[in-house]
Design a protein around this motif. Structure first.
Motif, PDB file in Angstrom:
ATOM      1  N   PRO A 180      -7.206   7.491  13.329  1.00 35.01           N
ATOM      2  CA  PRO A 180      -8.183   7.563  12.236  1.00 35.01           C
ATOM      3  C   PRO A 180      -8.137   6.291  11.412  1.00 35.01           C
ATOM      4  CG  PRO A 180      -6.837   9.565  12.359  1.00 35.01           C
ATOM      5  CD  PRO A 180      -6.206   8.558  13.275  1.00 35.01           C
ATOM      6  N   ASP A 181      -9.232   6.052  10.677  1.00 38.29           N
ATOM      7  CA  ASP A 181      -9.304   4.848   9.849  1.00 38.29           C
ATOM      8  C   ASP A 181      -8.174   4.800   8.834  1.00 38.29           C
ATOM      9  OD1 ASP A 181     -11.539   4.047  11.206  1.00 38.29           O
ATOM     10  OD2 ASP A 181     -12.966   4.779   9.717  1.00 38.29           O
ATOM     11  N   ALA A 182      -7.810   5.943   8.271  1.00 39.11           N
ATOM     12  CA  ALA A 182      -6.742   5.954   7.269  1.00 39.11           C
ATOM     13  C   ALA A 182      -5.420   5.524   7.888  1.00 39.11           C
ATOM     14  CB  ALA A 182      -6.612   7.340   6.652  1.00 39.11           C
ATOM     15  N   ARG A 183      -5.137   6.007   9.079  1.00 38.49           N
ATOM     16  CA  ARG A 183      -3.900   5.635   9.764  1.00 38.49           C
ATOM     17  C   ARG A 183      -3.908   4.144  10.108  1.00 38.49           C
ATOM     18  NH1 ARG A 183       1.455   6.621  10.682  1.00 38.49           N
ATOM     19  NH2 ARG A 183       2.060   6.029  12.793  1.00 38.49           N
ATOM     20  N   ASN A 233      -5.553   1.751   8.537  1.00 40.38           N
ATOM     21  CA  ASN A 233      -5.396   0.982   7.298  1.00 40.38           C
ATOM     22  C   ASN A 233      -3.943   0.976   6.836  1.00 40.38           C
ATOM     23  OD1 ASN A 233      -8.110   0.330   7.163  1.00 40.38           O
ATOM     24  ND2 ASN A 233      -8.632   2.133   5.933  1.00 40.38           N
ATOM     25  N   ALA A 234      -3.272   2.114   6.973  1.00 35.61           N
ATOM     26  CA  ALA A 234      -1.857   2.173   6.600  1.00 35.61           C
ATOM     27  C   ALA A 234      -1.025   1.276   7.515  1.00 35.61           C
ATOM     28  CB  ALA A 234      -1.360   3.611   6.668  1.00 35.61           C
ATOM     29  N   ARG A 257       0.844  -1.185   0.000  1.00 38.89           N
ATOM     30  CA  ARG A 257       0.000   0.000   0.000  1.00 38.89           C
ATOM     31  C   ARG A 257       0.889   1.248   0.000  1.00 38.89           C
ATOM     32  NH1 ARG A 257      -5.394  -0.184   2.398  1.00 38.89           N
ATOM     33  NH2 ARG A 257      -4.921   1.974   2.991  1.00 38.89           N
ATOM     34  N   ASP A 286       0.316   4.137   1.113  1.00 40.24           N
ATOM     35  CA  ASP A 286       0.246   4.879   2.369  1.00 40.24           C
ATOM     36  C   ASP A 286       0.940   4.148   3.515  1.00 40.24           C
ATOM     37  OD1 ASP A 286      -1.558   2.818   2.531  1.00 40.24           O
ATOM     38  OD2 ASP A 286      -3.259   4.028   3.184  1.00 40.24           O
ATOM     39  N   SER A 287       1.439   2.944   3.276  1.00 41.63           N
ATOM     40  CA  SER A 287       2.180   2.203   4.305  1.00 41.63           C
ATOM     41  C   SER A 287       3.690   2.397   4.201  1.00 41.63           C
ATOM     42  CB  SER A 287       1.863   0.700   4.215  1.00 41.63           C
ATOM     43  OG  SER A 287       0.483   0.458   4.418  1.00 41.63           O
TER      44      SER A 287
END
Length: 275
Positions: free
Chosen positions: A230-233, A235-236, A196, A198-199
């Motif tokens: 947050p969900d984005a963090r 998921n990353a 990903r 964002d990872s």
């Protein structure tokens, strides 16, 4: 037989008889030691004995005729320092702790000391005892484990050709090559896993995690609880966990059993963790 004294964490246990146990103990100075605890579960009129539990840390004494890969030591004394009782208060903490125990047991050799990894494991368990969120500290622990055993992947350049990585496009990771792949090298590799975007920062950062991370927590000091990510963090962070776990699975020759529980707690009922 010579006697050894050290601090240790129990990684695995097996009830050997009505009164004895076989233990895998990760010690600070001697590494992973397999030992038999004779009579450790024998109760008396004044004392009910349940033996030694998983993921306890204590002062251990054991004797062995010849230290080595095939040696089975005899436990002569055990004094518990901490059972990390806070870990038992939440299922994600249990899964995270048992995941750490599983991968340490699988990726270290008997009688091969890793004192820094021992300290990291103890601090990780201390942190988990008061943690609300476990994925960030687990990713941090994965990194520290891979660094300790000399298998940390490369995320700065292409692991196959050494050229700088392009800033655009989804990168790929190869455990066999030991890191990220550029587009030219990725095309010819069958063993690879997409990362990903964002990872990437998390994979490259040596400071992955939250404030008061395990490396900063001393014995007996509880960390401040981090705010909900947050969900984005999250998921990353899950993407970073997936890559590190993919590499750990390649090194182990199988996927860690507890990894699925961390990603999807609903699968916990179908998985029997190692004892």
């Amino acid at each position: 037989m010579p006697t050894f004294q050290d601090r240790g964490v129990t990684l695995r246990r097996l009830d050997y008889s009505e009164t004895s146990q076989i233990l895998v103990v990760f010690t600070q100075r001697y590494g992973k030691v397999r030992m038999i605890a004779k009579g450790i579960r024998r109760s008396t009129r004044k004392r009910f004995a349940t033996g030694i539990d998983l993921l306890e840390v204590g002062d251990v004494a054991f004797s062995v005729r010849t230290p080595g890969q095939e040696a089975l030591a005899i436990l002569t004394a055990w004094r518990q320092r901490s059972a990390f009782s806070g870990i038992r208060g939440a299922l994600p903490r249990i899964h995270a702790a048992e995941y750490a125990a599983e991968v340490v047991a699988a990726l270290t050799e008997d009688w091969d000391p890793h004192p820094q990894l021992f300290d990291t494991l103890v601090r990780f368990l201390e942190y988990l005892a008061g943690a609300d969120e476990v994925m960030a500290p687990v990713v941090r622990f994965q990194r520290r484990l891979l660094e300790a055993i000399g298998s940390i992947p490369r995320f700065d350049v292409c692991a196959a050709c050494g050229r700088p990585l392009e800033p655009h496009g989804p990168p790929y990771f190869s455990s066999r090559e030991g890191g990220l792949l550029c587009p030219s090298c990725e095309a010819s590799r069958a063993e690879k896993r997409q990362v990903r975007p964002d990872s990437l920062d998390i994979l490259r950062s040596k400071e992955t995690g939250t404030r008061n991370h395990p490396s900063e927590v001393s014995g007996g000091v509880q960390p401040r609880r981090p705010s909900r990510a947050p969900d984005a963090r999250l998921n990353a962070m899950l993407g970073a966990f997936d890559i590190f776990n993919y590499h750990i699975s390649h090194l182990m020759g199988r996927a860690p059993l507890l990894a699925a529980c961390l990603v999807d707690p609903r699968r916990a009922r179908t998985i029997v963790p190692p004892q």
